[in-house]
Motif scaffolding. Structure first.
Motif, PDB file in Angstrom:
ATOM      1  N   LYS A  52       0.995  -1.315  -0.088  1.00  0.00           N
ATOM      2  CA  LYS A  52      -0.150   0.047   0.075  1.00  0.00           C
ATOM      3  C   LYS A  52       0.639   1.206  -0.209  1.00  0.00           C
ATOM      4  O   LYS A  52       1.890   1.131   0.538  1.00  0.00           O
ATOM      5  CB  LYS A  52      -1.089   0.007   1.466  1.00  0.00           C
ATOM      6  CG  LYS A  52      -1.889  -0.943   1.229  1.00  0.00           C
ATOM      7  CD  LYS A  52      -3.079  -0.547   0.391  1.00  0.00           C
ATOM      8  CE  LYS A  52      -4.275  -1.598   0.141  1.00  0.00           C
ATOM      9  NZ  LYS A  52      -5.204  -1.141  -0.558  1.00  0.00           N
ATOM     10  N   ILE A  53       0.332   2.272  -0.428  1.00  0.00           N
ATOM     11  CA  ILE A  53       1.252   3.501  -0.704  1.00  0.00           C
ATOM     12  C   ILE A  53       1.507   3.975   0.688  1.00  0.00           C
ATOM     13  O   ILE A  53       2.884   4.244   0.897  1.00  0.00           O
ATOM     14  CB  ILE A  53       0.400   4.670  -1.153  1.00  0.00           C
ATOM     15  CG1 ILE A  53      -0.317   4.548  -2.387  1.00  0.00           C
ATOM     16  CG2 ILE A  53       0.920   6.222  -1.109  1.00  0.00           C
ATOM     17  CD1 ILE A  53       0.602   4.586  -3.540  1.00  0.00           C
ATOM     18  N   ALA A  54       0.624   3.725   1.827  1.00  0.00           N
ATOM     19  CA  ALA A  54       1.048   4.338   3.328  1.00  0.00           C
ATOM     20  C   ALA A  54       2.123   3.410   3.600  1.00  0.00           C
ATOM     21  O   ALA A  54       3.139   3.979   4.563  1.00  0.00           O
ATOM     22  CB  ALA A  54      -0.085   3.888   4.269  1.00  0.00           C
ATOM     23  N   GLU A  55       2.169   2.149   3.113  1.00  0.00           N
ATOM     24  CA  GLU A  55       3.292   1.101   3.717  1.00  0.00           C
ATOM     25  C   GLU A  55       4.699   1.561   3.072  1.00  0.00           C
ATOM     26  O   GLU A  55       5.749   1.521   3.531  1.00  0.00           O
ATOM     27  CB  GLU A  55       3.083  -0.201   3.211  1.00  0.00           C
ATOM     28  CG  GLU A  55       2.966  -1.222   4.409  1.00  0.00           C
ATOM     29  CD  GLU A  55       2.602  -2.613   3.867  1.00  0.00           C
ATOM     30  OE1 GLU A  55       1.509  -2.633   3.181  1.00  0.00           O
ATOM     31  OE2 GLU A  55       3.309  -3.589   3.792  1.00  0.00           O
ATOM     32  N   ILE A  56       4.574   2.213   1.894  1.00  0.00           N
ATOM     33  CA  ILE A  56       5.885   2.406   1.006  1.00  0.00           C
ATOM     34  C   ILE A  56       6.546   3.645   1.491  1.00  0.00           C
ATOM     35  O   ILE A  56       7.508   3.821   1.811  1.00  0.00           O
ATOM     36  CB  ILE A  56       5.418   2.916  -0.311  1.00  0.00           C
ATOM     37  CG1 ILE A  56       4.979   1.530  -1.210  1.00  0.00           C
ATOM     38  CG2 ILE A  56       6.669   3.306  -1.085  1.00  0.00           C
ATOM     39  CD1 ILE A  56       4.116   1.839  -2.708  1.00  0.00           C
ATOM     40  N   PHE A  57       5.372   4.526   1.861  1.00  0.00           N
ATOM     41  CA  PHE A  57       5.996   5.843   2.926  1.00  0.00           C
ATOM     42  C   PHE A  57       6.682   5.284   4.030  1.00  0.00           C
ATOM     43  O   PHE A  57       7.577   5.964   4.596  1.00  0.00           O
ATOM     44  CB  PHE A  57       4.776   6.870   2.958  1.00  0.00           C
ATOM     45  CG  PHE A  57       4.719   8.018   1.758  1.00  0.00           C
ATOM     46  CD1 PHE A  57       4.004   7.573   0.629  1.00  0.00           C
ATOM     47  CD2 PHE A  57       4.914   9.003   2.157  1.00  0.00           C
ATOM     48  CE1 PHE A  57       3.798   8.569  -0.177  1.00  0.00           C
ATOM     49  CE2 PHE A  57       4.442  10.187   1.281  1.00  0.00           C
ATOM     50  CZ  PHE A  57       4.292   9.678   0.263  1.00  0.00           C
ATOM     51  N   GLU A  58       5.855   4.446   4.710  1.00  0.00           N
ATOM     52  CA  GLU A  58       6.418   4.323   5.964  1.00  0.00           C
ATOM     53  C   GLU A  58       7.663   3.430   6.205  1.00  0.00           C
ATOM     54  O   GLU A  58       8.839   3.642   6.826  1.00  0.00           O
ATOM     55  CB  GLU A  58       5.449   3.434   6.744  1.00  0.00           C
ATOM     56  CG  GLU A  58       5.404   3.323   8.308  1.00  0.00           C
ATOM     57  CD  GLU A  58       4.323   2.641   8.764  1.00  0.00           C
ATOM     58  OE1 GLU A  58       4.599   1.732   9.684  1.00  0.00           O
ATOM     59  OE2 GLU A  58       2.919   2.807   8.455  1.00  0.00           O
ATOM     60  N   THR A  59       8.052   2.578   5.034  1.00  0.00           N
ATOM     61  CA  THR A  59       9.212   1.663   5.206  1.00  0.00           C
ATOM     62  C   THR A  59       9.994   1.896   4.121  1.00  0.00           C
ATOM     63  O   THR A  59      11.442   1.721   4.510  1.00  0.00           O
ATOM     64  CB  THR A  59       8.685   0.227   4.853  1.00  0.00           C
ATOM     65  OG1 THR A  59       8.285   0.214   3.342  1.00  0.00           O
ATOM     66  CG2 THR A  59       7.590  -0.395   5.675  1.00  0.00           C
ATOM     67  N   LYS A  60       9.816   2.853   3.119  1.00  0.00           N
ATOM     68  CA  LYS A  60      10.893   2.924   2.268  1.00  0.00           C
ATOM     69  C   LYS A  60      11.113   4.588   2.244  1.00  0.00           C
ATOM     70  O   LYS A  60      12.254   4.998   1.729  1.00  0.00           O
ATOM     71  CB  LYS A  60      10.573   2.518   0.904  1.00  0.00           C
ATOM     72  CG  LYS A  60      10.379   0.670   0.867  1.00  0.00           C
ATOM     73  CD  LYS A  60      10.076   0.606  -0.641  1.00  0.00           C
ATOM     74  CE  LYS A  60      10.285  -1.055  -0.731  1.00  0.00           C
ATOM     75  NZ  LYS A  60      10.238  -1.520  -1.984  1.00  0.00           N
ATOM     76  N   GLY A  61       9.926   5.507   2.634  1.00  0.00           N
ATOM     77  CA  GLY A  61      10.119   6.766   2.483  1.00  0.00           C
ATOM     78  C   GLY A  61       9.618   7.470   1.266  1.00  0.00           C
ATOM     79  O   GLY A  61       9.450   6.819   0.327  1.00  0.00           O
ATOM     80  N   GLU A  62       9.382   8.667   1.625  1.00  0.00           N
ATOM     81  CA  GLU A  62       8.658   9.654   0.394  1.00  0.00           C
ATOM     82  C   GLU A  62       9.631   9.412  -0.839  1.00  0.00           C
ATOM     83  O   GLU A  62       8.861   9.375  -1.926  1.00  0.00           O
ATOM     84  CB  GLU A  62       8.394  10.865   0.974  1.00  0.00           C
ATOM     85  CG  GLU A  62       7.534  11.387  -0.090  1.00  0.00           C
ATOM     86  CD  GLU A  62       6.842  12.844   0.160  1.00  0.00           C
ATOM     87  OE1 GLU A  62       6.916  12.855   1.383  1.00  0.00           O
ATOM     88  OE2 GLU A  62       6.452  13.794  -0.843  1.00  0.00           O
ATOM     89  N   ASP A  63      10.846   9.581  -0.917  1.00  0.00           N
ATOM     90  CA  ASP A  63      11.746   9.609  -1.877  1.00  0.00           C
ATOM     91  C   ASP A  63      11.609   8.417  -2.822  1.00  0.00           C
ATOM     92  O   ASP A  63      11.379   8.439  -4.062  1.00  0.00           O
ATOM     93  CB  ASP A  63      13.204   9.840  -1.503  1.00  0.00           C
ATOM     94  CG  ASP A  63      13.533  11.305  -1.235  1.00  0.00           C
ATOM     95  OD1 ASP A  63      12.755  12.178  -1.150  1.00  0.00           O
ATOM     96  OD2 ASP A  63      14.540  11.684  -0.532  1.00  0.00           O
TER      97      ASP A  63
END
Ligand code: S3P
Length: 169
Positions: free
Chosen positions: A42-53
């Motif tokens: 999920k987008i939220a998971e990508i932000f959380e685990t890998k960061g916005e960049d």
């Protein structure tokens, strides 16, 4: 024809885009869903685990694949057209960018209970939306080939856009 819808979170890119595609007999692609499927997260998971960049890089690399299709309506993510390289890539692939302009008061109302968008999960959500909208508004306008007054129900805006586009197709 390749139609790219951009604009602030909650402006209706997906709901208008899906309806517009149906009216035109086009395919529909939602960039956020495409990235989620490709990353298996999920987008939220990508932000959380890998960061916005990392998410922003995934957006840039998704454009080429999505835009390889013809006769398509694409719902870009709310931050996608803030990068010049993404705007250039949409244009290089033959896309025309439409900015769905919705007043900030309506956006705040639509987004008040959102639990999925990582940027909005903060206590000062309303003030943050005001600030982000002020910063981004001129960028959406300058990214756009066409600005659409999109205040109103998705069904109505999709119909209005389909009528407008019918003359071009
Ligand atoms: C973002 C908007 C979201 C999603 C991500 C970041 C943004 O898309 O790409 O949460 O920076 O405005 P929607 O505009 O479809 O909600």
């Amino acid at each position: 024809m390749k139609i790219v819808l951009c604009g602030f979170m909650g402006c209706g890119k997906s709901s208008i885009g899906r309806r517009l595609a149906k009216r035109l007999g086009y395919k529909f692609a939602d960039m956020d869903r495409f990235i989620e499927a490709r990353e298996g997260m999920k987008i939220a998971e990508i932000f959380e685990t890998k960061g916005e960049d990392t998410f922003r890089a995934a957006e840039t690399s998704a454009i080429e694949s999505i835009m390889a299709e013809d006769n398509i309506v694409v719902a870009a993510g709310g931050g996608t057209v803030l990068r010049q390289e993404n705007i250039d890539e949409f244009h290089r692939c033959g896309g025309k960018i439409y900015f769905l302009d919705v007043p900030v008061a309506a956006l705040k109302e639509r987004l008040k209970n959102d639990r999925n968008r990582p940027l909005l999960q903060r206590p000062d959500r309303r003030e943050f939306i005001d600030k982000l909208h002020r910063e981004r508004y001129p960028k959406y306008v300058s990214a756009a080939d066409i600005v659409v007054d999109a205040a109103g129900p998705a069904v109505y805006i999709a119909r209005k856009m389909a009528e407008m586009l019918a003359e071009e197709i």
